[in-house]
Design an enzyme around this catalytic site. Structure first.
Site, short mmCIF file in Angstrom:
data_model
loop_
_atom_site.label_atom_id
_atom_site.label_comp_id
_atom_site.label_asym_id
_atom_site.label_seq_id
_atom_site.Cartn_x
_atom_site.Cartn_y
_atom_site.Cartn_z
N CYS A 1 31.86 -7.22 38.04
CA CYS A 1 31.50 -8.25 37.07
C CYS A 1 30.06 -8.71 37.28
CB CYS A 1 32.46 -9.43 37.20
SG CYS A 1 32.06 -10.81 36.14
N CYS B 1 29.50 -12.43 36.80
CA CYS B 1 29.91 -13.29 37.93
C CYS B 1 28.95 -13.16 39.11
CB CYS B 1 31.30 -12.90 38.46
SG CYS B 1 32.52 -12.46 37.24
N ASP B 2 28.54 -11.94 39.43
CA ASP B 2 27.90 -11.69 40.71
C ASP B 2 26.42 -11.29 40.63
OD1 ASP B 2 30.36 -12.10 41.91
OD2 ASP B 2 30.93 -10.00 41.80
#
Ligand code: NAP
Length: 309
Positions: A131, A134-135
């Site tokens: 992701c 997200c990261d």
């Protein structure tokens, strides 16, 4: 007899639990095999509103569970094994036990498709991620070469997003043509930071000894030639698998297995509602899943109220 059974404890399931609990419906909430859902597999969540410094994914889910429990949600470690939606009340088998439910709220999420490499598994959260949203902004990826695997819209989206952080983005695809929509493919390939690596498969993620990703080993699928590429991150974007297999043949789904809501969050079976990634192949964000969970809880509450009038 349960008034509401919620399957799944990701953002959708736990938000639905909070709302149905506050409506005094005492929901039974089944965790499934991954309590807390996909977010627990990521590190810092920086895009969930209300946490300006970011919040650990695991902690966010623990907090959501506590909040739902505070109002009477009963979270049970258990997996739904079988379901009969052909008559009311619905009959569920949960770890061998029979449970009857007036309404069922499906929030089973989706799983990231993995490459299936041992090294990929060992370096998950140590540079291997599923992701970019997200990261991608984590310090370890800043100004570093990064690898994205895949050739669909997700891979293109991830690669484009990562251009904000990485020094170069290698888009490794197993063919020489992207599957992504034309506009996404063109935009991606036109970006000067994105370098496609065609006809290639990642055969190993490197860095196990260092406990962090240092690169990938590649195989050219046309010539058989092997090579390595230095990288601080590997973003695997080769599709998702919605966790809906149990409901096949009972609920309307698209060709990828995502449940199609009929109206709001209601499905084709009255009393069955759906929320989150198992019904969303477009947005797939924690906050959108939470929003759908809220909507499904309200829909279930209204369904029960109308029936008991
Ligand atoms: P996808 O379209 O199924 O693409 C998956 C990609 O991964 C394909 O290029 C596929 O290669 C590759 N792949 C699959 N298994 C692989 C493996 N084991 N090893 C290496 N490569 C593998 O999945 P997606 O990109 O997640 O998109 C899913 C759906 O969501 C699509 O309908 C897409 O249009 C939609 N979506 C839309 C947007 C948007 O519009 N903004 C964004 C994201 C997703 P092949 O091409 O060779 O099959």
């Amino acid at each position: 007899m349960e008034k509401v059974v919620i399957v799944g404890t990701g953002c959708a399931g736990l938000t639905a639990a909070l709302y149905t609990a506050r409506a005094n419906l005492r929901p039974l909430v089944l965790t499934g095999k991954q309590p807390g859902g996909l977010l627990t597999t990521t590190s810092v969540v920086e895009n969930y509103p209300g946490f300006p410094e970011g919040i650990d994914g695991y902690e966010l889910m623990v907090r959501m569970q506590k909040q739902a429990e505070r109002f009477g949600a009963r979270v049970q470690f258990g997996t739904l094994e079988a379901v009969d939606l052909s008559r009311q009340p619905f009959s569920l088998t949960v770890d061998g036990e029979r449970v009857e439910a007036e309404t069922l709220l499906i929030a089973t999420g989706a799983s990231h498709r993995h490459l299936g490499l041992e090294s990929e598994e060992k370096l998950e959260n140590k540079g291997v991620t599923y992701c970019a949203t997200c990261d991608g902004a984590l310090p370890r990826f800043r100004n570093q070469p990064l690898v994205v695997v895949g050739g669909g819209d997700s891979a293109c989206e991830e690669a484009t997003y990562l251009t904000r952080f990485g020094s170069a983005i290698y888009l490794v695809h197993r063919r020489d043509k992207l599957r992504a929509s034309k506009i996404m493919a063109e935009r991606t390939l036109a970006h000067d930071k994105i370098k496609p690596v065609w006809d290639s498969a990642v055969t190993e993620v490197l860095g196990i000894n260092q406990q962090k990703v240092t690169g990938v080993r590649l195989k050219n699928l046309k010539t058989g030639a092997e090579s390595t590429l230095d990288a601080a991150g590997v973003f695997v974007a080769i599709g998702h698998i919605p966790n809906t297999q149990l409901f096949k043949g009972m609920l309307d789904m698209d060709e990828h297995g995502y449940i199609i809501p009929k109206q709001g969050t209601a499905t084709n079976v009255p009393g069955v509602f759906v929320a989150g990634d198992c019904a969303d192949r477009v947005y797939r964000q924690a906050v959108t899943a939470a929003g759908m969970g809220c909507a499904a809880a309200i829909d279930a509450e209204r369904f029960l109220a109308a029936r008991n009038e």
